[in-house]
Design an enzyme around this catalytic site. Structure first.
Site, PDB file in Angstrom:
ATOM      1  N   ASP A   1       0.817  -1.224   0.000  1.00  0.00           N
ATOM      2  CA  ASP A   1       0.000   0.000   0.000  1.00  0.00           C
ATOM      3  C   ASP A   1       0.849   1.272   0.000  1.00  0.00           C
ATOM      4  O   ASP A   1       0.431   2.303   0.517  1.00  0.00           O
ATOM      5  CB  ASP A   1      -0.950   0.033   1.218  1.00  0.00           C
ATOM      6  CG  ASP A   1      -1.737  -1.247   1.349  1.00  0.00           C
ATOM      7  OD1 ASP A   1      -2.255  -1.716   0.324  1.00  0.00           O
ATOM      8  OD2 ASP A   1      -1.831  -1.786   2.472  1.00  0.00           O
TER       9      ASP A   1
ATOM     10  N   LYS B   1       2.362   2.104  -5.017  1.00  0.00           N
ATOM     11  CA  LYS B   1       3.099   1.589  -6.192  1.00  0.00           C
ATOM     12  C   LYS B   1       2.299   1.784  -7.467  1.00  0.00           C
ATOM     13  O   LYS B   1       2.858   2.036  -8.520  1.00  0.00           O
ATOM     14  CB  LYS B   1       3.392   0.083  -6.031  1.00  0.00           C
ATOM     15  CG  LYS B   1       4.279  -0.247  -4.871  1.00  0.00           C
ATOM     16  CD  LYS B   1       4.422  -1.736  -4.707  1.00  0.00           C
ATOM     17  CE  LYS B   1       3.128  -2.430  -4.338  1.00  0.00           C
ATOM     18  NZ  LYS B   1       2.570  -2.069  -3.034  1.00  0.00           N
TER      19      LYS B   1
ATOM     20  N   GLY C   1      -4.164  -4.391  -4.181  1.00  0.00           N
ATOM     21  CA  GLY C   1      -5.111  -3.361  -4.556  1.00  0.00           C
ATOM     22  C   GLY C   1      -4.329  -2.126  -4.932  1.00  0.00           C
ATOM     23  O   GLY C   1      -3.546  -1.627  -4.132  1.00  0.00           O
ATOM     24  N   HIS C   2      -4.487  -1.676  -6.156  1.00  0.00           N
ATOM     25  CA  HIS C   2      -3.808  -0.446  -6.564  1.00  0.00           C
ATOM     26  C   HIS C   2      -4.876   0.558  -6.929  1.00  0.00           C
ATOM     27  O   HIS C   2      -5.813   0.226  -7.653  1.00  0.00           O
ATOM     28  CB  HIS C   2      -2.971  -0.666  -7.814  1.00  0.00           C
ATOM     29  CG  HIS C   2      -1.801  -1.567  -7.606  1.00  0.00           C
ATOM     30  ND1 HIS C   2      -0.971  -1.476  -6.527  1.00  0.00           N
ATOM     31  CD2 HIS C   2      -1.318  -2.566  -8.369  1.00  0.00           C
ATOM     32  CE1 HIS C   2      -0.030  -2.397  -6.636  1.00  0.00           C
ATOM     33  NE2 HIS C   2      -0.229  -3.071  -7.736  1.00  0.00           N
TER      34      HIS C   2
ATOM     35  N   GLN D   1       2.108  -6.011  -3.170  1.00  0.00           N
ATOM     36  CA  GLN D   1       2.425  -6.038  -1.733  1.00  0.00           C
ATOM     37  C   GLN D   1       3.740  -5.292  -1.459  1.00  0.00           C
ATOM     38  O   GLN D   1       4.029  -4.338  -2.171  1.00  0.00           O
ATOM     39  CB  GLN D   1       2.470  -7.478  -1.191  1.00  0.00           C
ATOM     40  CG  GLN D   1       1.117  -8.155  -1.145  1.00  0.00           C
ATOM     41  CD  GLN D   1       0.788  -8.946  -2.393  1.00  0.00           C
ATOM     42  OE1 GLN D   1       1.641  -9.557  -2.997  1.00  0.00           O
ATOM     43  NE2 GLN D   1      -0.466  -8.922  -2.791  1.00  0.00           N
TER      44      GLN D   1
HETATM   45  P1  GDP Z   1      -0.414   0.327  -3.822  1.00  0.00           P
HETATM   46  O1  GDP Z   1      -1.073  -0.983  -3.620  1.00  0.00           O
HETATM   47  O2  GDP Z   1       1.013   0.337  -3.351  1.00  0.00           O
HETATM   48  O3  GDP Z   1      -0.562   0.876  -5.209  1.00  0.00           O
HETATM   49  O4  GDP Z   1      -1.138   1.351  -2.877  1.00  0.00           O
HETATM   50  P2  GDP Z   1      -2.711   1.646  -2.730  1.00  0.00           P
HETATM   51  O5  GDP Z   1      -3.287   1.916  -4.048  1.00  0.00           O
HETATM   52  O6  GDP Z   1      -3.342   0.631  -1.855  1.00  0.00           O
HETATM   53  O7  GDP Z   1      -2.662   2.933  -1.840  1.00  0.00           O
HETATM   54  C1  GDP Z   1      -2.252   4.114  -2.288  1.00  0.00           C
HETATM   55  C2  GDP Z   1      -3.382   5.101  -2.143  1.00  0.00           C
HETATM   56  O8  GDP Z   1      -2.855   6.360  -1.940  1.00  0.00           O
HETATM   57  C3  GDP Z   1      -4.261   5.216  -3.368  1.00  0.00           C
HETATM   58  O9  GDP Z   1      -5.569   5.520  -2.979  1.00  0.00           O
HETATM   59  C4  GDP Z   1      -3.652   6.393  -4.126  1.00  0.00           C
HETATM   60  O10 GDP Z   1      -4.570   7.099  -4.939  1.00  0.00           O
HETATM   61  C5  GDP Z   1      -3.201   7.250  -2.990  1.00  0.00           C
HETATM   62  N1  GDP Z   1      -2.002   8.019  -3.241  1.00  0.00           N
HETATM   63  C6  GDP Z   1      -0.909   7.681  -3.978  1.00  0.00           C
HETATM   64  N2  GDP Z   1       0.020   8.645  -3.876  1.00  0.00           N
HETATM   65  C7  GDP Z   1      -0.487   9.588  -3.040  1.00  0.00           C
HETATM   66  C8  GDP Z   1       0.020  10.815  -2.512  1.00  0.00           C
HETATM   67  O11 GDP Z   1       1.137  11.222  -2.768  1.00  0.00           O
HETATM   68  N3  GDP Z   1      -0.793  11.490  -1.640  1.00  0.00           N
HETATM   69  C9  GDP Z   1      -2.029  11.069  -1.290  1.00  0.00           C
HETATM   70  N4  GDP Z   1      -2.750  11.799  -0.452  1.00  0.00           N
HETATM   71  N5  GDP Z   1      -2.535   9.916  -1.787  1.00  0.00           N
HETATM   72  C10 GDP Z   1      -1.774   9.193  -2.631  1.00  0.00           C
END
Ligand code: GDP
Length: 425
Positions: A13, A16, A40-41, A225
């Site tokens: 999370d 990525k 989940g992205h 992950q």
């Molecule tokens: P992943 O699985 O590593 O891609 O992460 P997730 O998608 O679960 O979580 C990232 C969340 O943070 C998503 O809802 C993105 O839209 C949001 N996000 C990503 N970069 C940023 C940021 O720089 N600031 C904020 N506030 N939200 C972000």
């Protein structure tokens, strides 16, 4: 340029998805190398939010070929749902390919995942109950009846495999867990319903990846992950069943280690974790609640609230080494905007001894007391910052400290979910 690996430097999370989406703009191919629909992205494009669970984040760029490689596992029903959801929103998914060798998550794997998790009682490991663990278990058990994507291409093979698998699994389902057995024909029918959508994606993806590498096109290998959920290097047993670390990109895709020239470790400006397991910098107070609210820290796939805490520099240093990170991508800096002071754990104290790296012995980790460095907060919004010069000095100092702890340069800093809220360093 040959291959770049994107890896989560924490417990997943990290954001990525957003970083992959940005890199995908200039990439010919984006390849997911491990995991299944438990990832989940969330990617935000022109104010529209896309939640992806299985399909690589590059799918939003129609010119980019998106590949699920042999190291991933595929739930055909989730795949159909995700593809149809994207098609309804105008994303064709014509650019998606799935390895013939990727193993298939069957409905009985999901059932077993839930039954196993319940049977663990208070020792439950917090799985997403999507069948990931049981599918990887079958894969490594080298079951001749295991179902891979290529087996979905032939109805008779599929039917036979399901019957053979269930002949064994039903004994476990009934005798060990006291659950009603699963009917092979019903299972076949359930899968048969989605085959029209799924079959066209099955391909010899190694050839596709190789052709892109030979043509010197950009290839992005995307992990799901994060480092500390790795089966071997994570906080076992509270880990996933595959290898999110950068080395897993080689195993999962068949790209050799000498062909990888960048490893971008994505690190959130603070720490979060879903499910059970050690978390030395966890904040179970108002600051933790504030991070959860401001950072919207609830699972993309499960909706579960994430545990939140200060940045763990010990974990960052360890992750950078485990992945051979060449750069870090810092995300969610904006979530810290309102804090008067910010803290970073730079060492752990365990039984009176100082540790700069995460100990391999996880019993020790459970006793780790973080030693913090405190830095002044910036107390202003960074969400509109377009370049380094727009960032307050306190934020620049924080970024610099993160870079020092990781031992590598910063590739970008993300200050909001949108594509244009990204500062290239
Ligand atoms: P992943 O699985 O590593 O891609 O992460 P997730 O998608 O679960 O979580 C990232 C969340 O943070 C998503 O809802 C993105 O839209 C949001 N996000 C990503 N970069 C940023 C940021 O720089 N600031 C904020 N506030 N939200 C972000």
């Amino acid at each position: 340029m040959p291959a770049t690996v994107i890896v989560g430097a924490q417990w997943g999370d990290e954001g990525k998805g957003k970083i992959t989406d940005i890199l995908a703009e200039d990439a010919a191919v984006v390849v997911r190398y491990q995991g299944g629909s438990n990832a989940g992205h969330t990617v935000v494009v022109n104010g529209e939010e896309f939640k992806l669970h299985l399909i690589p984040s590059g799918i939003l760029h129609e010119k980019t070929t998106c590949i699920m490689a042999a190291g991933t596992i595929i739930d055909p029903i989730s795949l159909r749902d995700e593809v149809e959801g994207l098609r309804e929103r105008g994303i064709s998914c014509e650019n998606l390919l799935i390895s013939e060798n990727a193993h298939v998550i069957m409905p009985y794997h999901r059932l077993l995942d839930g039954l196993q998790e319940e049977a663990r009682g208070r020792h439950s490991i917090g799985t997403t109950r999507r069948g990931i663990g049981p599918t990887y278990t079958d894969k490594t058990a080298r079951m001749p009846q295991s179902i891979r994507m290529v087996d979905l291409l032939d109805d008779d093979v599929l039917r036979e495999r399901i019957e053979a698998q269930l002949a064994q699994k039903n004994i476990i389902i009934r005798e060990v867990y006291g659950h009603d057995p699963v009917d092979p024909m019903e299972t076949f029918d359930e899968i048969a319903e989605v085959l029209d959508v799924v079959r066209p994606f099955v391909a010899d993806v190694r050839r596709e990846i190789r052709e892109a590498m030979v043509a010197d096109a950009n290839v992005v290998l995307e992990g799901a992950q994060g480092t500390f959920l790795d089966l071997d290097y994570g906080t076992y047993p509270y880990v996933t069943s595959s290898h999110p670390v950068a080395g897993g990109a080689c195993l999962g895709t068949g790209v050799g280690p000498t062909e990888i020239d960048e490893v971008v470790a994505v690190v959130k400006a603070y720490t979060t974790r879903v499910g059970s397991g050690a978390f030395p910098t966890e904040l179970e107070d108002e600051t933790g609640d504030q991070l959860r609210e401001r950072g919207a820290e609830f699972g993309t796939t499960t909706g579960r609230p994430r545990r939140c805490g200060w940045l763990d520099g010990v974990a960052l240093r360890t992750a950078a080494e485990l992945n051979g990170a060449t750069r870090i991508a810092i995300t969610k800096l904006d979530v810290l905007d309102e804090l008067e002071t910010v803290r970073i754990a730079t060492e752990y104290e365990i039984n009176g001894e100082r540790h700069e790296r995460m100990p391999e012995n996880l019993d020790l980790l459970a006793h780790a007391r973080p030693i913090y460095e405190e830095m002044p907060g910036w107390q202003q919004s960074v969400t509109g910052a377009q370049s380094r010069s727009d960032l307050p000095d306190e934020a620049l100092a924080y970024i610099e400290r993160m870079s020092e702890l990781a031992g590598c340069e910063v590739w970008c800093v993300s200050v909001g979910p949108a594509r244009d809220q990204t500062i290239r360093y």
